[in-house]
Design an enzyme around this catalytic site. Structure first.
Site, short mmCIF file in Angstrom:
data_model
loop_
_atom_site.label_atom_id
_atom_site.label_comp_id
_atom_site.label_asym_id
_atom_site.label_seq_id
_atom_site.Cartn_x
_atom_site.Cartn_y
_atom_site.Cartn_z
N CYS A 94 1.03 -1.29 0.00
CA CYS A 94 -0.12 0.09 -0.01
C CYS A 94 0.77 1.17 -0.04
CB CYS A 94 -1.08 0.00 1.18
SG CYS A 94 -2.33 1.05 0.76
N HIS A 183 -3.73 -5.24 0.13
CA HIS A 183 -3.19 -5.67 1.68
C HIS A 183 -3.08 -7.22 2.14
CE1 HIS A 183 -2.66 -1.63 3.86
NE2 HIS A 183 -3.61 -1.14 2.90
N GLU A 185 -1.70 -8.55 4.30
CA GLU A 185 -1.75 -8.99 5.85
C GLU A 185 -3.12 -8.81 6.34
OE1 GLU A 185 -1.04 -4.30 5.91
OE2 GLU A 185 -1.08 -6.06 4.19
#
Length: 238
Positions: A94, A183, A185
């Site tokens: 990001c 993202h 994660e």
């Protein structure tokens, strides 16, 4: 040799208290043993170690904007240029993806259509078939996103790896460095919490948060990007 997570920002305090912060989510997906990864909080002024002492780096996301060129961000960009010149593996997420592109001569700007938020489908581009990280991922997979700025122009020599109709540069590679706008994660709980927190802002941008929350789904293929990056570092160290 150190493996580092470059912390460029933090999540909302209430969310951090419940689920942990960006580096915790990234470490979870990278796997390995506790202490394998050193966190360097550049936004709070911590100094990055010399590139020569590092085996690899992951850059977190951030609520900051790359186009503001804050001092800590500019110094991190300088470090990234040195790291990539020495072929050190880097993965930017990001904000980290955008900072990587900007540091290497690309351009970052607010997306003309506003924010991209929730879980979206990302499709691989032909070059991904030969990429060490993206090869063998499904042709299209769901990924969590929350961003206002985008890489509007890729840096010279960059290879586009993934896109969707909203975001043409969802992933790219330059040498041994990768950037992903999505993202990997984020799990469903993190994405849901973000949408709830940002509901008024998203509503003002014409994106009802409740509708986005209803469309949430798991994103294991996106998470695999971090797992594959960790495996790449293990193979290089072997």
């Amino acid at each position: 040799m150190q493996k580092i997570i470059i912390k460029t920002g933090r999540t909302y305090p209430a969310l951090a208290a419940q689920l942990g912060d960006f580096e915790d989510w990234i470490t979870r997906e990278l796997g390995g043993e506790p202490g394998d990864w050193r966190v360097v909080d550049v936004q709070q002024g911590e100094t990055l170690p010399p590139v020569s002492e590092c085996a690899g780096a992951v850059l977190t996301g951030s609520p900051a904007m790359v186009s503001d060129y804050e001092d800590w961000s500019v110094s991190t960009a300088n470090w990234l240029r040195a790291a990539i010149a020495q072929d050190m593996p880097v993965l930017g997420i990001c904000y980290g993806h955008q900072l990587l592109a900007d540091a290497l001569g690309g351009q970052v700007a607010y997306h003309p259509q506003g924010p991209e938020a929730g879980v979206v489908d990302v499709r691989l581009l032909p070059a991904a078939a030969e990429d060490p990280i993206f090869a063998d991922l499904p042709p299209s997979f769901p990924a969590a996103v929350i961003h206002w700025q985008s890489v509007s122009t890729l840096p010279p020599g960059a290879v586009r790896l993934a896109a969707n109709d909203f975001e043409p540069n969802h992933a790219f590679r330059v040498g041994s460095a990768w950037g992903v706008q999505f993202h990997p994660e984020f799990d469903t709980a993190a994405m849901d919490a973000y949408l709830a927190h940002l509901a008024p802002t998203l509503q003002a941008a014409g994106q009802p948060a409740e509708q986005l929350r209803a469309q949430l789904r798991p994103t294991p293929q996106a998470a695999a990007v971090l797992q594959r990056f960790a495996r790449l570092l293990q193979e290089q160290a072997a």
